[in-house]
Design an enzyme around this catalytic site. Sequence first.
Site, PDB file in Angstrom:
ATOM      1  CB  CYS A  91      37.043  78.017  28.657  1.00  0.00           C
ATOM      2  SG  CYS A  91      37.167  77.831  30.439  1.00  0.00           S
ATOM      3  CG  HIS A 133      42.470  75.752  28.839  1.00  0.00           C
ATOM      4  ND1 HIS A 133      41.900  76.573  27.886  1.00  0.00           N
ATOM      5  CD2 HIS A 133      41.550  75.648  29.836  1.00  0.00           C
ATOM      6  CE1 HIS A 133      40.689  76.943  28.306  1.00  0.00           C
ATOM      7  NE2 HIS A 133      40.440  76.393  29.481  1.00  0.00           N
ATOM      8  CD  GLU A 134      41.695  72.315  32.485  1.00  0.00           C
ATOM      9  OE1 GLU A 134      41.209  72.361  33.622  1.00  0.00           O
ATOM     10  OE2 GLU A 134      41.129  72.807  31.494  1.00  0.00           O
ATOM     11  CG  HIS A 137      41.077  77.152  34.148  1.00  0.00           C
ATOM     12  ND1 HIS A 137      40.203  78.218  34.184  1.00  0.00           N
ATOM     13  CD2 HIS A 137      40.725  76.424  33.070  1.00  0.00           C
ATOM     14  CE1 HIS A 137      39.369  78.131  33.161  1.00  0.00           C
ATOM     15  NE2 HIS A 137      39.662  77.063  32.463  1.00  0.00           N
TER      16      HIS A 137
END
Length: 176
Positions: A91, A133-134, A137
């Site tokens: 990241c 992953h995004e 976030h």
Amino acid sequence: MTVKKSKIVLFGDPVLRKVAKPITVFHKKLHGLIDSIAETLYNHDDGAALAANQIGILKSVTVIDYMEEYFEMINPEIIDSRGEQTEYEGCLSLPGYYGLVSRYEYVKVKYLDRNGNENIIERNGKLARCFQHEIDHLNGILFIDKVSESFLISNNNDSKISLESVIDLANGKINK
Ligand code: NI
């Protein structure tokens, strides 16, 4: 209009642990935000994607430039998924360290573009991983929350650091 380049927020900043707010207005301000996320991403050679909260803005926006595809995703959500893949990932908010994470092999994602038009796309493999992953976030979730080993690996010298210490850092329990 000049595009503002921002600094990437690092693990330990509470903004990374908060849930981003959905976008409801699709005008200049949003376009400026998207452009500054992209500009900040392009300032990092090894970057694949960046979420708005990684530049300190709690809005549901992410810019992805990975595997020769480019996406600007507003209010993205996973609407279908299947399978499993397990790979090392990292990241931009924790430079230099990678951890082993299991994710869906396939996802179907619904999102809006910068003009508010809805898109639905499906991807496998690395892009599916990147989308997950995004979207994590934007929900205040970091990849370290899903690392299956007790350590992360440095990409410089293969040295290990304990996962627990990184989680403490990300949760603001220790100072850098
Ligand atoms: Ni990240």
